[in-house]
Write a protein that holds these residues in place. Structure first.
Motif, PDB file in Angstrom:
ATOM      1  N   ALA A   1       0.826  -1.202   0.000  1.00 27.49           N
ATOM      2  CA  ALA A   1       0.000   0.000   0.000  1.00 27.49           C
ATOM      3  C   ALA A   1       0.863   1.256   0.000  1.00 27.49           C
ATOM      4  O   ALA A   1       0.492   2.281  -0.567  1.00 27.49           O
ATOM      5  N   VAL A   2       2.017   1.164   0.652  1.00 27.84           N
ATOM      6  CA  VAL A   2       2.856   2.350   0.816  1.00 27.84           C
ATOM      7  C   VAL A   2       3.637   2.676  -0.465  1.00 27.84           C
ATOM      8  O   VAL A   2       3.746   3.829  -0.864  1.00 27.84           O
ATOM      9  N   LEU A   3       4.168   1.643  -1.099  1.00 27.48           N
ATOM     10  CA  LEU A   3       5.085   1.860  -2.225  1.00 27.48           C
ATOM     11  C   LEU A   3       4.543   2.730  -3.365  1.00 27.48           C
ATOM     12  O   LEU A   3       5.200   3.696  -3.764  1.00 27.48           O
ATOM     13  N   PRO A   4       3.361   2.403  -3.904  1.00 29.08           N
ATOM     14  CA  PRO A   4       2.880   3.219  -5.031  1.00 29.08           C
ATOM     15  C   PRO A   4       2.741   4.690  -4.655  1.00 29.08           C
ATOM     16  O   PRO A   4       3.022   5.578  -5.456  1.00 29.08           O
ATOM     17  N   ILE A   5       2.317   4.936  -3.405  1.00 27.29           N
ATOM     18  CA  ILE A   5       2.174   6.316  -2.954  1.00 27.29           C
ATOM     19  C   ILE A   5       3.531   7.001  -2.977  1.00 27.29           C
ATOM     20  O   ILE A   5       3.690   8.124  -3.461  1.00 27.29           O
ATOM     21  N   PHE A   6       4.537   6.272  -2.505  1.00 29.72           N
ATOM     22  CA  PHE A   6       5.876   6.847  -2.475  1.00 29.72           C
ATOM     23  C   PHE A   6       6.447   7.088  -3.845  1.00 29.72           C
ATOM     24  O   PHE A   6       7.136   8.072  -4.089  1.00 29.72           O
ATOM     25  N   MET A   7       6.146   6.180  -4.755  1.00 28.85           N
ATOM     26  CA  MET A   7       6.633   6.358  -6.121  1.00 28.85           C
ATOM     27  C   MET A   7       6.079   7.658  -6.713  1.00 28.85           C
ATOM     28  O   MET A   7       6.792   8.399  -7.373  1.00 28.85           O
ATOM     29  N   LEU A   8       4.801   7.928  -6.459  1.00 28.46           N
ATOM     30  CA  LEU A   8       4.205   9.139  -7.034  1.00 28.46           C
ATOM     31  C   LEU A   8       4.788  10.395  -6.403  1.00 28.46           C
ATOM     32  O   LEU A   8       5.086  11.372  -7.085  1.00 28.46           O
ATOM     33  N   VAL A   9       4.953  10.340  -5.057  1.00 21.54           N
ATOM     34  CA  VAL A   9       5.567  11.492  -4.382  1.00 21.54           C
ATOM     35  C   VAL A   9       6.978  11.704  -4.921  1.00 21.54           C
ATOM     36  O   VAL A   9       7.378  12.825  -5.259  1.00 21.54           O
ATOM     37  N   GLY A  10       7.738  10.591  -5.038  1.00 25.57           N
ATOM     38  CA  GLY A  10       9.109  10.682  -5.534  1.00 25.57           C
ATOM     39  C   GLY A  10       9.145  11.208  -6.959  1.00 25.57           C
ATOM     40  O   GLY A  10       9.989  12.040  -7.313  1.00 25.57           O
ATOM     41  N   LEU A  11       8.190  10.764  -7.766  1.00 22.25           N
ATOM     42  CA  LEU A  11       8.129  11.229  -9.150  1.00 22.25           C
ATOM     43  C   LEU A  11       7.902  12.739  -9.194  1.00 22.25           C
ATOM     44  O   LEU A  11       8.540  13.457  -9.974  1.00 22.25           O
ATOM     45  N   GLY A  12       6.996  13.212  -8.328  1.00 20.51           N
ATOM     46  CA  GLY A  12       6.755  14.655  -8.266  1.00 20.51           C
ATOM     47  C   GLY A  12       8.023  15.413  -7.898  1.00 20.51           C
ATOM     48  O   GLY A  12       8.343  16.441  -8.496  1.00 20.51           O
ATOM     49  N   TYR A  13       8.745  14.864  -6.915  1.00 17.29           N
ATOM     50  CA  TYR A  13      10.006  15.473  -6.468  1.00 17.29           C
ATOM     51  C   TYR A  13      10.992  15.552  -7.635  1.00 17.29           C
ATOM     52  O   TYR A  13      11.592  16.599  -7.902  1.00 17.29           O
TER      53      TYR A  13
ATOM     54  N   LEU B   1      10.349  15.319 -10.927  1.00 17.37           N
ATOM     55  CA  LEU B   1       9.847  16.169 -12.016  1.00 17.37           C
ATOM     56  C   LEU B   1      10.082  17.641 -11.707  1.00 17.37           C
ATOM     57  O   LEU B   1      10.378  18.444 -12.590  1.00 17.37           O
ATOM     58  N   ARG B   2       9.932  17.991 -10.430  1.00 18.86           N
ATOM     59  CA  ARG B   2      10.191  19.374 -10.033  1.00 18.86           C
ATOM     60  C   ARG B   2      11.640  19.739 -10.319  1.00 18.86           C
ATOM     61  O   ARG B   2      11.928  20.799 -10.873  1.00 18.86           O
ATOM     62  N   ARG B   3      12.552  18.839  -9.971  1.00 15.58           N
ATOM     63  CA  ARG B   3      13.980  19.105 -10.193  1.00 15.58           C
ATOM     64  C   ARG B   3      14.322  19.145 -11.677  1.00 15.58           C
ATOM     65  O   ARG B   3      15.275  19.789 -12.085  1.00 15.58           O
ATOM     66  N   LEU B   4      13.563  18.405 -12.472  1.00 12.15           N
ATOM     67  CA  LEU B   4      13.819  18.406 -13.919  1.00 12.15           C
ATOM     68  C   LEU B   4      13.152  19.590 -14.614  1.00 12.15           C
ATOM     69  O   LEU B   4      13.292  19.768 -15.821  1.00 12.15           O
ATOM     70  N   GLY B   5      12.392  20.363 -13.843  1.00 13.34           N
ATOM     71  CA  GLY B   5      11.791  21.561 -14.417  1.00 13.34           C
ATOM     72  C   GLY B   5      10.410  21.377 -15.021  1.00 13.34           C
ATOM     73  O   GLY B   5       9.873  22.282 -15.638  1.00 13.34           O
ATOM     74  N   TYR B   6       9.791  20.189 -14.846  1.00 19.52           N
ATOM     75  CA  TYR B   6       8.457  19.988 -15.400  1.00 19.52           C
ATOM     76  C   TYR B   6       7.360  20.494 -14.467  1.00 19.52           C
ATOM     77  O   TYR B   6       6.219  20.563 -14.840  1.00 19.52           O
TER      78      TYR B   6
ATOM     79  N   PRO C   1      -3.380  10.873  -7.795  1.00 20.75           N
ATOM     80  CA  PRO C   1      -2.023  10.931  -8.380  1.00 20.75           C
ATOM     81  C   PRO C   1      -1.489  12.353  -8.521  1.00 20.75           C
ATOM     82  O   PRO C   1      -0.324  12.606  -8.188  1.00 20.75           O
ATOM     83  N   MET C   2      -2.338  13.276  -8.960  1.00 24.67           N
ATOM     84  CA  MET C   2      -1.839  14.636  -9.146  1.00 24.67           C
ATOM     85  C   MET C   2      -1.500  15.267  -7.799  1.00 24.67           C
ATOM     86  O   MET C   2      -0.494  15.959  -7.659  1.00 24.67           O
ATOM     87  N   GLY C   3      -2.351  15.032  -6.801  1.00 23.38           N
ATOM     88  CA  GLY C   3      -2.089  15.578  -5.461  1.00 23.38           C
ATOM     89  C   GLY C   3      -0.792  15.032  -4.896  1.00 23.38           C
ATOM     90  O   GLY C   3       0.015  15.771  -4.317  1.00 23.38           O
ATOM     91  N   LEU C   4      -0.576  13.726  -5.057  1.00 21.68           N
ATOM     92  CA  LEU C   4       0.650  13.117  -4.528  1.00 21.68           C
ATOM     93  C   LEU C   4       1.880  13.678  -5.234  1.00 21.68           C
ATOM     94  O   LEU C   4       2.905  13.946  -4.597  1.00 21.68           O
ATOM     95  N   MET C   5       1.775  13.872  -6.532  1.00 23.95           N
ATOM     96  CA  MET C   5       2.924  14.445  -7.245  1.00 23.95           C
ATOM     97  C   MET C   5       3.158  15.884  -6.799  1.00 23.95           C
ATOM     98  O   MET C   5       4.302  16.332  -6.713  1.00 23.95           O
ATOM     99  N   ALA C   6       2.074  16.590  -6.509  1.00 18.94           N
ATOM    100  CA  ALA C   6       2.230  17.963  -6.025  1.00 18.94           C
ATOM    101  C   ALA C   6       2.964  17.980  -4.689  1.00 18.94           C
ATOM    102  O   ALA C   6       3.840  18.818  -4.455  1.00 18.94           O
ATOM    103  N   VAL C   7       2.611  17.051  -3.785  1.00 18.30           N
ATOM    104  CA  VAL C   7       3.322  16.961  -2.502  1.00 18.30           C
ATOM    105  C   VAL C   7       4.811  16.749  -2.751  1.00 18.30           C
ATOM    106  O   VAL C   7       5.663  17.423  -2.168  1.00 18.30           O
ATOM    107  N   GLY C   8       5.111  15.811  -3.644  1.00 15.53           N
ATOM    108  CA  GLY C   8       6.511  15.517  -3.930  1.00 15.53           C
ATOM    109  C   GLY C   8       7.226  16.728  -4.504  1.00 15.53           C
ATOM    110  O   GLY C   8       8.360  17.035  -4.135  1.00 15.53           O
ATOM    111  N   ALA C   9       6.531  17.437  -5.398  1.00 19.27           N
ATOM    112  CA  ALA C   9       7.156  18.598  -6.033  1.00 19.27           C
ATOM    113  C   ALA C   9       7.454  19.684  -5.005  1.00 19.27           C
ATOM    114  O   ALA C   9       8.438  20.397  -5.101  1.00 19.27           O
ATOM    115  N   HIS C  10       6.578  19.785  -4.014  1.00 21.51           N
ATOM    116  CA  HIS C  10       6.735  20.814  -2.986  1.00 21.51           C
ATOM    117  C   HIS C  10       7.695  20.410  -1.889  1.00 21.51           C
ATOM    118  O   HIS C  10       8.095  21.223  -1.070  1.00 21.51           O
TER     119      HIS C  10
END
Lengths: 316, 319
Positions: free
Chosen positions: B11-23, B25-30, B211-220
């Motif tokens: 249950a935890v892993l997919p959530i983390f992957m999305l947060v990590g992806l957001g993080y 993507l933010r560093r890559l400028g997307y 998914p979008m919310g989780l990526m936003a958390v990661g990006a922030h």
């Protein structure tokens, strides 16, 4: 009646999404810049995920779709050639010729094809449609560039730079996603379930946000002076082209999901990429933009019409 | 037992992957800062209301024989909220943080953690009671969460100690999430069925939220800021993942809940915070960063705490 509601249900959800995006902008909930950003995100991140997920997890037997791919590609190229021959007979404005030809053969296959086929046949049948994207996107890009260059005004005419086109194709995230997915499938590289799940999570979001952001960028500005071209473009693109191409497809024996792919390929409205490319090539970008808006709006009618007919005849 | 541990990680892993992806993507400028803010706004105004609506609308609550569970669950949520509203002001000074910590205490990611946990332990026997709690918790989470956020928001805006009830109610009822929940309740109670295409449209929009919310958390996400928030994270995480579920479990056992019913209550209280908390906090002027950190760290730690609770309650023979 059941057939008619079947046809409406196949396309209505797409247009509801476009409406949501349109209203969000009209009522000032979001500015246009937001939708542009979302579009960029879709193009660079979400769409490649969707492509990857479907190619990777669909166990596609690519070989069995060769006829469909060949038909699709030949069809698009023929439309471009026929357009280049006949459009100049009636369209005299040099800047509009390339735009009108592009309008004939270039379609928003991705945004309309995939959700439409999902609505008609269910999620499990979109594999071939996604595979088609991998073939169609490069063709659209190459032909679009060639056609626009062909009709460019003579002063300051640039030659078609094929290195440039190839570069654009191979840096296109959608194509990269497709190539990577094909590599994974061919080399049978296993992936952890959770990696596939996450890519799937993003893939599931793609068409929704893509359609919403498409609607969010729509503007119905006064298009009076271009009206004759718009009417002509809408009728050609949404009725004439699909009528001819679908007749040929039916005669060649395409049925079911494959025929629906043909409908999306030749009956979907114009794509935003046409507008961008027309502007860059110095053609009439305004007309290209108006054609996208108007073909999209009227595609609701034409797609329902064609699905209704194909369904009544028992072809899909 | 091993299955409940691997479930927790599953249950935890997919959530983390999305947060990590957001993080990333933010560093890559997307994911420029401004875009993340707008994504949050989109989730808050459009996607989350659709999600809340859809979850309540599709929950087929047959209260009948399980009214005890329903009442206990509702009281547990309200109780946790009330107690944390009493205690937190003594520990935390700033309003925006109080609001976030209070919401964090009672609001759980029931759908992504609680329900799969119940299913993992009891199969369909577990999903039944859990989904009964799902409807009532979705309603209470959103009403209480919005009310608490709106209260602190009004308080900050007016700069006074007391808050006028009229603007508070206005801001609660203008909230799209509340409107979504209310609409769903109306449709449910009148037994109106949405036509197929609307049902699909709403569920497609709803799917965007997580998914979008989780990526936003990661990006922030910002490690330095998380370090600075250490004290608040300790308060929030220990309260949410250990103290609150422990107290609720003890009372529930005394009240006689066992097996799948107890499992449903555990899923409701011991699950980590959901992305909704972050989106609501960010959009309503509370400390969104802290809310995001609570979701990220809470999710990671919950794999261990939820497993611990299951292990303990199983050994004692209650589950």
């Amino acid at each position: 009646m059941a057939t008619f509601s079947f046809a409406v249900m196949a396309v209505l959800p797409l247009f509801l999404m476009i409406f949501i995006g349109y209203f969000l902008r009209v009522f000032h909930v979001f500015k246009e810049s937001f939708f542009n950003e979302v579009t960029r995100f879709c193009f660079k991140v979400a769409m490649p995920c969707l492509i990857f997920k479907n190619i990777y997890s669909s166990n596609l037997d690519v070989g069995s779709y060769v006829p469909l791919v060949v038909f699709g590609i030949t069809g698009i190229i023929s439309l471009a050639v026929i357009g280049c021959l006949f459009i100049p007979l009636t369209v005299k404005d040099q800047k509009k010729k390339g735009v009108m030809v592009q309008n004939l053969f270039r379609a928003n296959f991705f945004f309309f094809g995939i959700p439409m086929i999902t609505n008609i046949f269910g999620e499990e049948h979109i594999g071939p449609a996604v595979m088609m994207v991998a073939f169609v996107v490069p063709i659209f890009n190459i032909l679009g560039a060639v056609v626009l260059a062909f009709f460019q005004e003579h002063e300051g005419k640039k030659r078609v730079d094929f290195k440039d086109i190839l570069h654009n194709i191979f840096t296109n995230p959608i194509i990269i996603g497709a190539i990577i997915a094909f590599l994974f499938v061919l080399l049978k590289i296993p992936l952890f379930d959770f990696v596939v799940d996450v890519i799937g999570d993003i893939a599931d979001v793609t068409t929704t946000i893509a359609l919403i952001s498409l609607g969010g960028t729509f503007k119905f500005q006064s298009a009076k002076h271009n009206m004759p071209y718009i009417i002509r473009g809408v009728l050609d693109k949404l009725f004439l082209v699909p009528a001819i191409m679908l007749t040929i497809a039916v005669i060649l024996g395409f049925r079911g999901p494959e025929l629906a792919i043909c409908l999306a390929l030749f009956g979907a409205p114009g794509a935003v990429a046409s507008f961008v490319m027309a502007k860059e090539a110095g053609a009439d970008g305004e007309l290209a933009g108006q054609l996208i808006v108007f073909t999209t709006a009227f595609a609701f009618v034409s797609l329902v019409f064609f699905i209704f007919i194909l369904r009544s005849l028992g072809f899909i | 037992m091993a299955s409940s541990f691997s479930f927790a990680f599953g249950a935890v892993l997919p959530i983390f992957m999305l947060v990590g992806l957001g993080y990333i993507l933010r560093r890559l400028g997307y994911f420029p800062e401004a875009f993340v803010t707008l994504i949050n706004k989109f989730c808050f105004e459009v996607a989350l209301p659709a999600l809340v609506f859809y979850n309540i609308y599709t929950s087929n609550t047959t209260i009948g024989q399980n009214s005890g569970l329903l009442i206990f669950g509702a009281l547990a949520i309200c109780g946790i909220a009330a107690v944390s509203l009493l205690i937190l002001p003594k520990l935390v000074k700033e309003s925006p943080r109080r609001a976030v910590l209070a919401q964090n205490m009672f609001r759980s990611n029931f759908i992504l953690f609680g329900i799969p946990m119940a299913a993992n332990m009891y199969g369909n026997d577990g999903v039944g009671p859990a989904s009964i709690l799902l409807a009532i918790s979705a309603i209470l989470y959103n009403i209480l969460g919005t009310a608490i956020m709106a209260y602190y928001q009004e308080k900050q805006r007016s700069g006074k100690k007391s808050v006028h009830i009229v603007p508070l109610l206005k801001s609660i009822f203008k909230n799209h999430i509340i409107i979504g929940a209310a609409l769903a309740l109306v449709l449910l109670s009148l037994q109106i069925q949405l036509p197929n295409f609307l049902d699909r449209t709403v569920s497609d929009v709803a799917k965007v939220a997580t998914p979008m919310g989780l990526m936003a958390v990661g990006a922030h996400f910002n490690f330095a800021r998380a370090k600075a928030d250490f004290r608040y994270l300790m308060i929030g995480l220990s309260g949410k993942l250990l103290i609150a579920p422990a107290i609720v479990m003890i009372i529930a056992i005394f009240c006689g809940f066992r097996g799948p019913l107890l499992g449903a209550l555990l899923g409701m209280t011991a699950s980590p915070g959901s992305i909704t908390s972050y989106v609501v906090a960010t959009s309503m002027d509370a400390d969104g960063d802290l809310a995001g950190e609570l979701v990220v760290f809470g999710t990671a730690l919950s794999a261990f705490t939820m497993f611990g609770f299951i292990f303990l309650l199983r050994s004692l023979g209650f589950l």
